[in-house]
Design a protein around this motif. Structure first.
Motif, short mmCIF file in Angstrom:
data_model
loop_
_atom_site.label_atom_id
_atom_site.label_comp_id
_atom_site.label_asym_id
_atom_site.label_seq_id
_atom_site.Cartn_x
_atom_site.Cartn_y
_atom_site.Cartn_z
N TYR A 419 2.25 11.05 2.04
CA TYR A 419 2.58 9.72 1.54
C TYR A 419 2.18 8.65 2.56
N ALA A 420 2.56 8.85 3.83
CA ALA A 420 2.27 7.84 4.86
C ALA A 420 0.77 7.62 5.02
N LEU A 421 0.01 8.71 5.05
CA LEU A 421 -1.45 8.58 5.21
C LEU A 421 -2.08 7.93 3.99
N PHE A 422 -1.62 8.29 2.80
CA PHE A 422 -2.17 7.73 1.57
C PHE A 422 -1.91 6.23 1.49
N THR A 423 -0.69 5.83 1.81
CA THR A 423 -0.34 4.40 1.76
C THR A 423 -1.12 3.62 2.81
N MET A 424 -1.26 4.20 3.99
CA MET A 424 -2.05 3.55 5.04
C MET A 424 -3.50 3.38 4.60
N ALA A 425 -4.06 4.41 3.93
CA ALA A 425 -5.44 4.32 3.46
C ALA A 425 -5.58 3.22 2.40
N LEU A 426 -4.59 3.09 1.52
CA LEU A 426 -4.61 2.00 0.53
C LEU A 426 -4.61 0.64 1.21
N ALA A 427 -3.82 0.53 2.28
CA ALA A 427 -3.75 -0.75 3.00
C ALA A 427 -5.08 -1.08 3.68
N LEU A 428 -5.70 -0.08 4.30
CA LEU A 428 -6.96 -0.32 5.01
C LEU A 428 -8.09 -0.67 4.05
N THR A 429 -8.03 -0.12 2.83
CA THR A 429 -9.08 -0.40 1.84
C THR A 429 -8.70 -1.55 0.91
N LYS A 430 -7.61 -2.26 1.25
CA LYS A 430 -7.17 -3.43 0.50
C LYS A 430 -6.88 -3.10 -0.97
N LYS A 431 -6.26 -1.93 -1.19
CA LYS A 431 -5.91 -1.53 -2.55
C LYS A 431 -4.42 -1.78 -2.86
N ILE A 432 -3.73 -2.44 -1.94
CA ILE A 432 -2.33 -2.76 -2.17
C ILE A 432 -2.23 -4.19 -2.68
N ARG A 433 -1.54 -4.36 -3.78
CA ARG A 433 -1.37 -5.69 -4.35
C ARG A 433 -0.53 -6.56 -3.40
N PRO A 434 -0.84 -7.85 -3.26
CA PRO A 434 -0.10 -8.71 -2.33
C PRO A 434 1.40 -8.71 -2.58
N GLN A 435 1.84 -8.62 -3.84
CA GLN A 435 3.26 -8.67 -4.14
C GLN A 435 4.00 -7.41 -3.70
N TYR A 436 3.26 -6.35 -3.38
CA TYR A 436 3.89 -5.10 -2.94
C TYR A 436 3.67 -4.81 -1.46
N GLU A 437 2.81 -5.55 -0.80
CA GLU A 437 2.43 -5.21 0.57
C GLU A 437 3.62 -5.23 1.52
N SER A 438 4.43 -6.27 1.43
CA SER A 438 5.55 -6.41 2.35
C SER A 438 6.55 -5.27 2.19
N GLU A 439 6.97 -5.00 0.92
CA GLU A 439 7.95 -3.92 0.71
C GLU A 439 7.37 -2.55 1.05
N LEU A 440 6.11 -2.32 0.71
CA LEU A 440 5.50 -1.02 1.02
C LEU A 440 5.43 -0.79 2.52
N PHE A 441 5.08 -1.83 3.26
CA PHE A 441 5.04 -1.68 4.72
C PHE A 441 6.43 -1.39 5.25
N LEU A 442 7.44 -2.11 4.75
CA LEU A 442 8.81 -1.91 5.22
C LEU A 442 9.26 -0.47 4.98
N PHE A 443 9.12 0.02 3.76
CA PHE A 443 9.66 1.34 3.43
C PHE A 443 8.84 2.46 4.06
N THR A 444 7.54 2.25 4.21
CA THR A 444 6.73 3.27 4.90
C THR A 444 7.10 3.35 6.37
N SER A 445 7.32 2.20 6.99
CA SER A 445 7.72 2.18 8.40
C SER A 445 9.09 2.81 8.59
N LEU A 446 10.05 2.48 7.71
CA LEU A 446 11.38 3.08 7.80
C LEU A 446 11.31 4.59 7.58
#
Length: 650
Positions: A419-446
């Motif tokens: 999960y962590a690697l997949f979400t990170m890959a989405l972030a690096l390839t700009k596949k995360i929608r702006p409205q979800y970026e903040s929450e996704l970063f928070l929950f992945t970090s936690l």
């Protein structure tokens, strides 16, 4: 004239309002869910709370008896770390003593108090899930989070309180994300502070929140103050940010690894290093592509840190008032020193040969989103349903245990690094929608930091139950992002939503139909029914377990000849269950105890203070020195053997 009339009629037809298209089934479903959202949330909570109530008095683990022993020692005037070696930070011991003072000296009292706090955490968890966009997924993920967490291993252990305050922390941070009121950050910081006082790994969730507060001080673009900078100024600012933050991120995570991870192997690298590496790379990417607002970010980090320190300083102040600097030294040695030594005796390795079990479920869930084909979404559900059917068809005990441990748990436990690697890959390839970026970063970090609560004593995902709610929330927001990124017709998108929910629901069925935590609770089976364990533990166990305790209690009562006995190793519950006192600092024979403590036990036997000892022949965690074992047998010549215990007396 007729032609003109016809033209007018045509014009009138064109000016007619368009026909209203009736809403589709999926639109009606979403509208109904949104309309009755509060009612559904409350109904779901009460249903799960009712189901949860059946787990309160079920099963028994030796650690619960240890909690009772420690609580009674505090009520007798002793303090953790000052007068005895508490296994945890100390707040849980004071809390349990308070429960005993106002309720019965019964282990069921501890469970009732934990049940009350767990219900609050359960409601907060459901509320967090229901803040996501897709309510259908929110309902199913709430069920997965519940069945693989709350009804399992239900003892009032510090890990439960760490989880409870972690859920509170998530809820408060989301509240800050919505309102931007800074006092929520202060309250959120107090949660890991209190969690640390139950058990030191409570600090992990604090570490996970710091990067989010620094990199996302603003929830919406409109909140960001306007800046007029030239390209040269932006390049200079980026260079400064990169030269400061990137080395800090790398050194910070290396420091965490060096301080915490004293037991290294490939399995630990997979379960713990990979998620940390993923969130570190994501942070470095944010440094490069995102404007950094130092003043606002550092202010939030400071407020969060202040919240962490408030309960810790108050707790330290109590020890200072009790015993001055000696009290603070004892607290440090007990919380940091002894806890850190336990890493040298990591007694159980992680199951890692079956990592393949953890690869299949995330691939099943994520493949339809990568291929964007409805047929693949249906295929995932059929595959998951077939796996579930296979579980019920296989009824042999060995195969069932394998399916449960490495199938059900593998679906969630082994998938965290994926999960962590997949979400990170989405972030690096700009596949995360702006409205979800903040929450996704928070929950992945936690999730990356809080999952370390399992280290190093993890048995096939047993401690994963204390991580599962964080993982479920992170997965929910990831699936919401993936669903919103699919440019498909409404009907096909609905198929993706339903099949994803149905695939996860297969896990719900697995979690709800089996008591697969019972080995931890030392229950062999319930086929013969259940009986009350003892007068100080109104818990339901198998008749064989209760008969074993009764036989031991009879021998101890007849031959102890005083209020004091010695019991060990790994039997801290015997003092509480047999209503006897412990004359040593040891709680139950710990492998971290110095040899001098064993010499004190022999001295107490020689003085006649201790006239009976209970020796466990197969300690799972803390074997005592052979010389001590033989010395006790020589000094106490009378003996009887009951199961795995040798009871000796003068």
């Amino acid at each position: 004239m007729a032609k003109v009339k016809n033209v007018k009629n045509v014009k009138n037809v064109k000016n007619l309002p368009p026909k209203k298209v009736p809403p589709s089934f999926e639109q009606n479903l979403d509208t109904s869910l949104e309309q009755y959202k509060t009612i559904i949330k409350i109904a779901l909570f009460f249903c799960l709370a009712f189901h949860f109530s059946f787990s309160i008095n079920l099963g028994y683990g030796v650690d619960s008896g240890m909690l009772g022993q420690v609580a009674e020692r505090i009520l007798a005037g002793e303090w953790p770390h000052l007068d005895f070696d508490d296994s945890y930070s100390g707040l849980s011991s004071f809390y349990h003593a308070l429960v005993f003072k106002f309720l019965d000296h019964d282990l069921i009292s501890l469970r009732y108090s934990l049940y009350a706090f767990s219900l609050i955490a359960l409601y907060v968890f459901i509320n967090i899930c229901f803040q996501s966009k897709d309510l259908l997924l929110a309902i199913v993920v709430s069920l997965v989070g519940y069945f693989f967490t709350f009804p399992t291993c239900f003892e009032s252990m510090p890990n439960w309180h760490v989880l409870i305050f972690t859920i509170f922390n998530m809820g408060l941070l989301l509240q800050f994300h919505t309102t931007r009121k800074k006092y929520w950050v202060l309250l959120a910081g107090m949660c890991p502070g209190i969690a640390c006082l139950f058990k030191i790994p409570g600090a992990y969730v604090f570490i996970g929140a710091l990067p989010w507060l620094f990199f996302f001080p603003y929830a919406k673009v409109k909140d960001i103050p306007p800046q007029s900078t030239t390209n040269k100024q932006q390049e200079k600012k980026l260079l400064m940010n990169s030269s400061i933050l990137i080395p800090s991120i790398i050194l910070g995570y290396l420091l965490v690894i060096l301080l915490i991870f004293k037991v290294y192997n490939i399995k630990h690298a997979y379960f713990y290093f990979l998620p940390l590496a993923a969130i570190a790379i994501w942070q470095i990417a944010l440094v490069v592509k995102k404007n950094i607002y130092w003043r606002e970010g550092l202010l939030l980090v400071f407020i969060h840190t202040l919240g962490l320190l408030i309960p810790i300083v108050l707790f330290m102040g109590a020890y200072f008032l009790k015993a001055g600097m000696h009290g603070l030294e004892a607290l440090y040695d007990g919380v940091i020193g002894i806890a850190y030594k336990r890493f040298d005796n990591a007694y159980q390795d992680l199951y890692g040969d079956e990592i393949i079990y953890g690869l299949i479920p995330p691939l099943l869930l994520l493949t339809p989103f990568l291929i964007k084909n409805t047929r693949y979404a249906l295929f995932t559900f059929i595959t998951a349903a077939a796996a579930l059917a296979a579980f019920f068809l296989i009824d042999t005990e060995i195969m069932t245990n394998i399916m449960i441990k490495h199938g059900a748990l593998g679906a969630v436990y082994y998938a965290i690094p994926i999960y962590a690697l997949f979400t990170m890959a989405l972030a690096l390839t700009k596949k995360i929608r702006p409205q979800y970026e903040s929450e996704l970063f928070l929950f992945t970090s936690l999730l990356a930091t809080h999952s370390m609560i399992q280290y190093p004593h993890s048995v096939g995902g047993l401690n994963y139950v204390f991580v599962n709610p964080v993982a479920c929330v992170a997965l929910l927001y990831l699936l919401n992002n993936l669903l919103s990124s699919l440019s498909l017709p409404a009907a096909q998108l609905f198929v993706h939503r339903v099949t994803t929910s149905a695939t996860l629901f297969c896990l719900v069925i697995l979690g709800s139909c089996s008591n697969f935590w019972t080995p931890w609770m030392e229950i062999t089976n319930f086929s013969e029914g259940t009986v009350k364990f003892s007068d100080k533990a109104s818990l339901m166990v198998s008749p064989g377990r209760a008969q074993l305790l009764a036989a031991m209690k009879q021998v101890v009562t007849e031959h102890s000849q005083s209020d004091f006995i010695w019991s060990g190793p790994d039997t801290p519950d015997n003092y509480f269950l047999f209503n006897k006192k412990n004359a040593t600092r040891q709680i139950g024979g710990d492998s971290n105890s110095p040899l001098s403590e064993y010499d004190k036990v022999l001295s107490l036997i020689d003085k006649g203070t201790i006239k009976l000892a209970i020796l466990r022949t197969d300690p799972p965690f803390s074997p005592v020195p052979d010389a001590f074992f033989n010395a006790v047998l020589q000094r106490l010549p009378n003996r009887t053997v009951i199961a795995r215990n040798i009871i000796v007396w003068k």
